[in-house]
Design a protein around this motif. Structure first.
Motif, PDB file in Angstrom:
ATOM      1  N   GLU A   1      -0.072  -6.609   0.914  1.00  0.00           N
ATOM      2  CA  GLU A   1       0.460  -5.484   0.152  1.00  0.00           C
ATOM      3  C   GLU A   1       1.324  -4.681   1.121  1.00  0.00           C
ATOM      4  O   GLU A   1       0.830  -4.136   2.102  1.00  0.00           O
TER       5      GLU A   1
ATOM      6  N   ARG B   1       1.508 -11.823  -7.378  1.00  0.00           N
ATOM      7  CA  ARG B   1       2.214 -11.293  -8.542  1.00  0.00           C
ATOM      8  C   ARG B   1       3.693 -11.676  -8.524  1.00  0.00           C
ATOM      9  O   ARG B   1       4.497 -11.073  -9.207  1.00  0.00           O
TER      10      ARG B   1
ATOM     11  N   ARG C   1       9.046   3.475   8.097  1.00  0.00           N
ATOM     12  CA  ARG C   1       8.990   4.531   7.092  1.00  0.00           C
ATOM     13  C   ARG C   1       7.961   5.585   7.472  1.00  0.00           C
ATOM     14  O   ARG C   1       6.911   5.263   8.013  1.00  0.00           O
ATOM     15  N   GLY C   2       8.263   6.809   7.140  1.00  0.00           N
ATOM     16  CA  GLY C   2       7.256   7.861   7.180  1.00  0.00           C
ATOM     17  C   GLY C   2       7.065   8.489   8.537  1.00  0.00           C
ATOM     18  O   GLY C   2       7.816   8.307   9.488  1.00  0.00           O
ATOM     19  N   ASP C   3       6.008   9.247   8.582  1.00  0.00           N
ATOM     20  CA  ASP C   3       5.627  10.019   9.731  1.00  0.00           C
ATOM     21  C   ASP C   3       5.359   9.114  10.933  1.00  0.00           C
ATOM     22  O   ASP C   3       4.641   8.131  10.816  1.00  0.00           O
ATOM     23  N   CYS C   4       5.917   9.450  12.080  1.00  0.00           N
ATOM     24  CA  CYS C   4       5.731   8.606  13.263  1.00  0.00           C
ATOM     25  C   CYS C   4       4.283   8.593  13.739  1.00  0.00           C
ATOM     26  O   CYS C   4       3.863   7.686  14.456  1.00  0.00           O
TER      27      CYS C   4
ATOM     28  N   SER D   1       1.781   8.255  11.804  1.00  0.00           N
ATOM     29  CA  SER D   1       0.996   7.360  10.946  1.00  0.00           C
ATOM     30  C   SER D   1       0.870   6.003  11.601  1.00  0.00           C
ATOM     31  O   SER D   1       1.796   5.496  12.192  1.00  0.00           O
TER      32      SER D   1
ATOM     33  N   HIS E   1      14.677   6.184  18.355  1.00  0.00           N
ATOM     34  CA  HIS E   1      14.032   7.489  18.165  1.00  0.00           C
ATOM     35  C   HIS E   1      12.754   7.565  18.989  1.00  0.00           C
ATOM     36  O   HIS E   1      12.475   8.598  19.628  1.00  0.00           O
TER      37      HIS E   1
ATOM     38  N   LEU F   1      10.069   1.717  -3.984  1.00  0.00           N
ATOM     39  CA  LEU F   1       8.765   1.152  -3.667  1.00  0.00           C
ATOM     40  C   LEU F   1       8.442  -0.084  -4.505  1.00  0.00           C
ATOM     41  O   LEU F   1       7.387  -0.685  -4.315  1.00  0.00           O
TER      42      LEU F   1
ATOM     43  N   PRO G   1       3.925  -1.983  -7.429  1.00  0.00           N
ATOM     44  CA  PRO G   1       2.888  -2.638  -6.621  1.00  0.00           C
ATOM     45  C   PRO G   1       1.556  -1.916  -6.761  1.00  0.00           C
ATOM     46  O   PRO G   1       1.512  -0.687  -6.926  1.00  0.00           O
ATOM     47  N   ARG G   2       0.500  -2.670  -6.683  1.00  0.00           N
ATOM     48  CA  ARG G   2      -0.831  -2.132  -6.912  1.00  0.00           C
ATOM     49  C   ARG G   2      -1.148  -0.973  -5.965  1.00  0.00           C
ATOM     50  O   ARG G   2      -1.674   0.058  -6.386  1.00  0.00           O
ATOM     51  N   THR G   3      -0.821  -1.144  -4.690  1.00  0.00           N
ATOM     52  CA  THR G   3      -1.129  -0.101  -3.715  1.00  0.00           C
ATOM     53  C   THR G   3      -0.393   1.187  -4.051  1.00  0.00           C
ATOM     54  O   THR G   3      -0.950   2.287  -3.965  1.00  0.00           O
ATOM     55  N   VAL G   4       0.865   1.072  -4.407  1.00  0.00           N
ATOM     56  CA  VAL G   4       1.652   2.253  -4.743  1.00  0.00           C
ATOM     57  C   VAL G   4       1.043   2.949  -5.951  1.00  0.00           C
ATOM     58  O   VAL G   4       0.933   4.173  -5.997  1.00  0.00           O
TER      59      VAL G   4
ATOM     60  N   THR H   1      -1.883  12.803   4.023  1.00  0.00           N
ATOM     61  CA  THR H   1      -1.813  11.599   4.849  1.00  0.00           C
ATOM     62  C   THR H   1      -0.999  10.520   4.143  1.00  0.00           C
ATOM     63  O   THR H   1      -0.154   9.861   4.758  1.00  0.00           O
TER      64      THR H   1
ATOM     65  N   ASN I   1       2.635  11.401   4.017  1.00  0.00           N
ATOM     66  CA  ASN I   1       3.238  11.205   5.344  1.00  0.00           C
ATOM     67  C   ASN I   1       3.516   9.728   5.591  1.00  0.00           C
ATOM     68  O   ASN I   1       4.546   9.365   6.149  1.00  0.00           O
ATOM     69  N   ARG I   2       2.580   8.915   5.158  1.00  0.00           N
ATOM     70  CA  ARG I   2       2.755   7.469   5.400  1.00  0.00           C
ATOM     71  C   ARG I   2       3.938   6.939   4.606  1.00  0.00           C
ATOM     72  O   ARG I   2       4.684   6.077   5.068  1.00  0.00           O
ATOM     73  N   TYR I   3       4.106   7.424   3.399  1.00  0.00           N
ATOM     74  CA  TYR I   3       5.228   6.977   2.587  1.00  0.00           C
ATOM     75  C   TYR I   3       6.536   7.636   3.011  1.00  0.00           C
ATOM     76  O   TYR I   3       7.608   7.212   2.608  1.00  0.00           O
ATOM     77  N   GLY I   4       6.424   8.705   3.768  1.00  0.00           N
ATOM     78  CA  GLY I   4       7.647   9.393   4.167  1.00  0.00           C
ATOM     79  C   GLY I   4       8.290  10.177   3.046  1.00  0.00           C
ATOM     80  O   GLY I   4       9.509  10.362   3.031  1.00  0.00           O
TER      81      GLY I   4
ATOM     82  N   ILE J   1      10.154  14.878   8.718  1.00  0.00           N
ATOM     83  CA  ILE J   1       9.253  13.924   9.349  1.00  0.00           C
ATOM     84  C   ILE J   1       9.986  12.617   9.563  1.00  0.00           C
ATOM     85  O   ILE J   1      11.036  12.373   8.970  1.00  0.00           O
ATOM     86  N   GLY J   2       9.421  11.815  10.413  1.00  0.00           N
ATOM     87  CA  GLY J   2       9.977  10.490  10.597  1.00  0.00           C
ATOM     88  C   GLY J   2      11.296  10.524  11.346  1.00  0.00           C
ATOM     89  O   GLY J   2      11.672  11.525  11.961  1.00  0.00           O
ATOM     90  N   VAL J   3      11.982   9.416  11.238  1.00  0.00           N
ATOM     91  CA  VAL J   3      13.241   9.257  11.949  1.00  0.00           C
ATOM     92  C   VAL J   3      14.353   9.853  11.107  1.00  0.00           C
ATOM     93  O   VAL J   3      14.452   9.554   9.916  1.00  0.00           O
ATOM     94  N   PRO J   4      15.206  10.702  11.654  1.00  0.00           N
ATOM     95  CA  PRO J   4      16.276  11.297  10.850  1.00  0.00           C
ATOM     96  C   PRO J   4      17.188  10.212  10.304  1.00  0.00           C
ATOM     97  O   PRO J   4      17.492   9.226  10.979  1.00  0.00           O
TER      98      PRO J   4
END
Lengths: 388, 553
Positions: free
Chosen positions: A191, A218, A233-236, A238, A277, B97, B470-473, B488, B491-494, B536-539
């Protein structure tokens, strides 16, 4: 009756024409739904990304030997967590041997992980590291005793250890499976957006190329661009180990792209941007003594607001950064002095630890072992044989 | 097929299922004082046609002035726009996603039609896709009912009952076409006797498989009618040989075959079968309300229960014979509806039809009267068509067609009159003016309108097409909505912004703002927009601000 027969003929023609018009995709999609990932690996031996540098000025033979001695796979023969063995076999390889009988050989470590009976018999309680699935073998992961801690870490570790695809894997049912079946199941249950995709990215990266795309559960189509975007993706912060595993996996994908062209220009740019980065952040975040803390993504703020955390957490951050830098091109390096300071700190810190302290945090120190060997462009097993 | 009374045709004895009591009595004696009706026979309608037309016309007008609901409409229109620009996609093309998720081509034609109407006639044009199918369904139902019960009253009762049972399902979505085509297929199967009926079935199913994924219900309908007819024959004759020689069984069997093959005339070809199955069996889809069992707590469940109770009573007192097809269809669809409430769409017209059939027969028997069918006259046809025309002419679609009133999507005030009050138009306008540079965590109900009304290149978190997610999303969406490690996960998804429902999303908004990492940048009675307090994350490169011409264009 004439109408009836005419309809049968017309229906047969339409059915035949439409079947011929879309045969490949129909077959592929249907097949993928049933057995995704089966036999999609492009090689029987995993690819190995070679480190770039041989720097005895950074890592002397003496320091190399001292660090490797700390991370030899000396574990109890009973009740050793799979996570420890996975990290050890990843560093030392499937064919490593030691003069010290207390150290597990590569073969012993591989058998421990791939033979359910051997693993289960080493525990006083019921454990299940693996379970059979209709289309492969699944490795149980999570926080319970007897499980692999991270998703696909088992697979990635054995892959980096050089275990071939046809190596037998004995699940609870003792059926005729190999590492290929574990890979097939990993493809099926992948996933993209799960909490940790770092090790899956590594495993797929070392088995699948030059294949760039594959179909998962699927019928979802994946490619390495998507994996790279997911990692970037996302917060560094994480991600496991202060977000450093993501960096290593991205660097691995870029190296694989150099060899096999598995990323598009946009995908490579995404990975490169993230790595650049990261470089910029660690330049600003490095402490004066060379270490990096777990708040390294904060850049300059990381130095101003040093976290109150145990040393092993800084070993995690520093060791992992040195490891990915060892396979990174110079353009992605912080200044040479920065690397030298970090290497000095990690080596001295590791040497100063007792064997018990290292054993208690083996997984983190194992990355130090891998890093110092990489900076000598030497496999830890070969270095140990030379220096023992 | 004609609604002209049987005294005017040669087809009186072809229907073996009619009761002897339904034989029409002789018409009125010729009155030489009347003007001679020179309209063609097919345009001579009974007086009941006017009453039926009034009901259908009113229903059409009602649904043409009802605001466009906040459903999956806007995602479909956005997909239609993408299909016109890039062709029919094999994987999901708009949601970041959902990349790589297979997209069965089950409703691409509806999407393109919706986009075509939206881009040429504006939002009012879209209402053709709700009022039109509903009206057409009622036309087919009225046609089928009146040809059997010859009662305008009971036909109107069927129409009203059908609308009442379906009132929760009658909003703009491709499924409405499925309802219309289901009724059409049922009518063709019942009434069609010639090769033209076979062609009609083929054409209908080709269209159906490209308009909506509910065509298996139509194939099952034809199969059930074949089986029902066969069982009736077996009961009467006791021999299997009779099945082979019966024209109706052969005709229905052939129709079923044609239907099963015609649906593969679709961009997916034979993949349409596993494609539809993949949607039906999708775990995400199973969690949606309309895929849950029907219960008496639902208004549609209550309506169905009441009408069904009436039908049960009518079965008790009706003098009509009951064929095997009736209980076979009713029980199968009822079981499906109890399992998945969405199947009420196909159950309701049949329940309404049989209520009218047995109700008219019972009423006639109770009154002790023989069937008297009024003579068809052109006057009633003209009056009926005239009323329907009036209903259409008073509808916003007519004004849109003539250009008299054609609001555009970027006209906020006009849009407020056209779309549901649930659509957060002002918040969407704010986002167009201030496009977020990344993923937007959105309330599920807002995902589709974000795709259409949002800024160019908008990146919503989820939309209503659960089978494409997707199932997770999907599970992460609900976890975030419930505040379960929301920060959290975001943040993980940005995610860089959030578009939350003003009431449903209030507690999540509060929690995010209190964390210090988010701030509210827009709020009204419908929606709250949050943005990151610090990046957050990379610009990444900022998105260019769109011009107002881009909205929905």
């Amino acid at each position: 009756m004439r109408t009836f027969l005419a309809v049968q003929l017309i229906a047969a023609v339409i059915a035949g024409v439409t079947w011929v018009a879309t045969p490949n995709q129909a077959a592929t999609t249907l097949l993928a739904a049933v057995t995704p990932g089966k036999a999609i690996a492009s090689r029987v031996e995993p690819y190995r990304v070679q480190p770039f540098y041989n720097r005895p000025d950074l890592v002397s033979d003496e320091d190399l030997r001292a660090v490797l001695a700390k991370v030899r796979p000396v574990f109890p023969r009973r009740g050793t967590k799979s996570n420890y063995i996975e990290h050890a076999v990843r560093v030392w390889g499937h064919d490593s041997t030691f003069a010290d009988d207390a150290a597990w050989s590569g073969e012993e470590m591989v058998n421990y992980l791939t033979d359910h009976a051997k693993f289960a018999s080493a525990w006083d309680r019921p454990v299940s590291l693996m379970e059979n699935r209709p289309n492969g073998v699944s490795v149980n992961w999570g926080s319970e005793i007897g499980q692999s801690v991270h998703h696909d870490h088992w697979l990635a570790s054995l892959t980096e250890a050089g275990v071939p695809l046809e190596h037998p894997v004995f699940g609870p049912g003792r059926t005729n499976h190999t590492l290929a079946d574990v890979l097939a199941e990993a493809v099926r249950d992948f996933e993209l957006d799960e909490r940790e995709a770092e090790w899956t990215a590594m495993a797929f990266g070392l088995w699948l190329p030059p294949t760039r795309e594959w179909i998962g559960d699927r019928g979802r189509r994946f490619d390495f661009d998507m994996v790279a975007e997911r990692l970037a993706r996302g917060d560094c912060y994480s991600g496991v180990c202060a977000g450093t595993h993501r960096v290593y996996s991205l660097m691995l994908l870029v190296r694989l792209d150099d060899e096999f062209d598995i990323l598009s220009d946009a995908g490579r740019a995404t990975a490169w941007r993230y790595l650049g980065h990261t470089r910029d952040m660690i330049v600003d975040a490095q402490w004066d003594d060379g270490r990096w803390a777990t708040n390294w993504p904060a850049g300059a703020d990381a130095k101003l607001n040093k976290p109150d955390e145990p040393t092993y957490k800084q070993v995690i951050a520093t060791g992992h950064h040195l490891e990915w830098l060892s396979i990174a091109p110079v353009e992605l390096h912080p200044p040479a002095e920065s690397i030298a300071k970090a290497m000095h700190w990690i080596i001295e810190t590791t040497k100063a630890r007792t064997d018990e302290e290292v054993a208690g945090h083996y997984t983190f120190y194992s990355h130090v072992g891998a890093a110092v060997a990489n900076w000598r462009s030497e496999h830890p097993a070969d270095a140990w044989r030379r220096l023992e | 097929m004609s609604i002209v009374p049987p005294t005017m045709t040669d087809d009186v004895t072809s229907d073996s299922m009619r009761n002897a009591d339904d034989q029409p009595a002789a018409g009125p004696k010729e009155d030489l004082s009347l003007l001679i009706d020179r309209t063609p026979p097919w345009l001579r309608w009974p007086p009941a046609a006017l009453a039926i037309s009034v009901v259908i016309g009113l229903v059409y007008w009602l649904y043409s002035v009802t605001p466009l609901s906040e459903t999956d409409l806007w995602a479909h229109v956005a997909y239609g726009k993408d299909i016109v620009a890039n062709g029919i996609p094999e994987t999901e093309p708009l949601m970041p996603l959902c990349e790589g998720m297979p997209m069965p081509a089950v409703d691409w034609l509806w999407d393109v039609s919706a986009y075509g109407l939206a881009s040429t006639l504006g939002p009012q044009g879209l209402k053709f896709l709700v009022a039109g199918p509903i009206a057409l369904t009622l036309v087919f139902l009225a046609w089928a009912a009146y040809r059997r019960n010859w009662s305008g009253t009971w036909t109107c009762i069927a129409l009203v009952a059908c609308v009442w049972m379906l009132h929760k399902q009658l909003f703009i979505r491709p499924q409405l076409v499925g309802l219309t085509l289901f009724t059409a297929v049922w009518l063709i199967a019942r009434e069609g006797r010639t090769w033209r009926a076979l062609v009609a079935v083929g054409v209908t199913f080709v269209a159906w498989s490209n308009l909506h994924g509910s065509w298996p219900v139509g194939v099952a309908l034809l199969g059930a009618m074949t089986i029902g007819r066969g069982l009736d024959l077996l009961r009467r004759t006791g021999t299997l040989r009779s099945l082979r020689h019966d024209k109706a069984v052969r005709r229905l069997f052939v129709m079923t075959e044609i239907a099963a093959v015609a649906v593969v005339i679709n961009p997916d070809g034979w993949r349409i079968y596993p494609g539809v199955w993949s949607i039906l069996s999708d775990v995400n889809v199973q969690a949606l309300v309309e895929w849950q069992p029907l219960t008496l707590l639902m208004k549609q469940g209550q309506a169905l229960a009441m009408v069904t109770a009436v039908l049960i009573l009518l079965y008790r007192v009706s003098p009509r014979r009951v064929s095997f097809t009736e209980p076979l269809l009713l029980f199968a669809l009822a079981a499906a509806t109890l399992h998945t409430s969405r199947f009420i769409v196909w159950l309701a017209p049949l329940v309404a039809y049989y209520v009218s059939l047995h109700g008219a027969a019972w009423w006639r028997a109770w009154r002790g009267k023989r069937l008297v069918v009024a003579e068809g006259r052109g006057l009633w046809a003209i009056a009926s068509l005239g009323f329907v025309w009036i209903a259409f002419a008073l509808s916003p679609q007519y004004r849109a067609l003539t250009g008299a009133e054609r609001p555009q999507f970027d006209d906020a005030e006009a849009m407020r009159r056209v779309v549901s009050s649930e659509t957060p138009l002002s918040a969407l306008a704010f986002l167009r003016e201030n496009p977020p540079n990344g993923l937007i965590y959105n309330d599920l109900a807002f995902g589709d309108s974000l795709l259409w009304f949002g800024p160019d290149g908008v990146q919503p978190f989820v939309h209503s097409h659960a089978h494409l997610t997707p199932r997770t999303v999907w599970t992460d969406y609900f976890n975030i909505a419930r505040g379960n490690a929301a920060e959290t996960r975001l943040n993980r998804y940005g995610a860089v912004a959030a578009l939350l429902h003003a009431s449903r999303g209030k507690s999540l908004a509060k929690a995010l703002i209190e964390s210090g990492d988010w701030k509210a940048v827009y709020k009204d009675g419908q929606a709250i927009v949050l943005a990151r307090a610090t990046p957050i994350g990379v610009p990444v490169e900022p998105q260019a601000k769109p011009t107002t011409d881009n909205v929905g264009a």
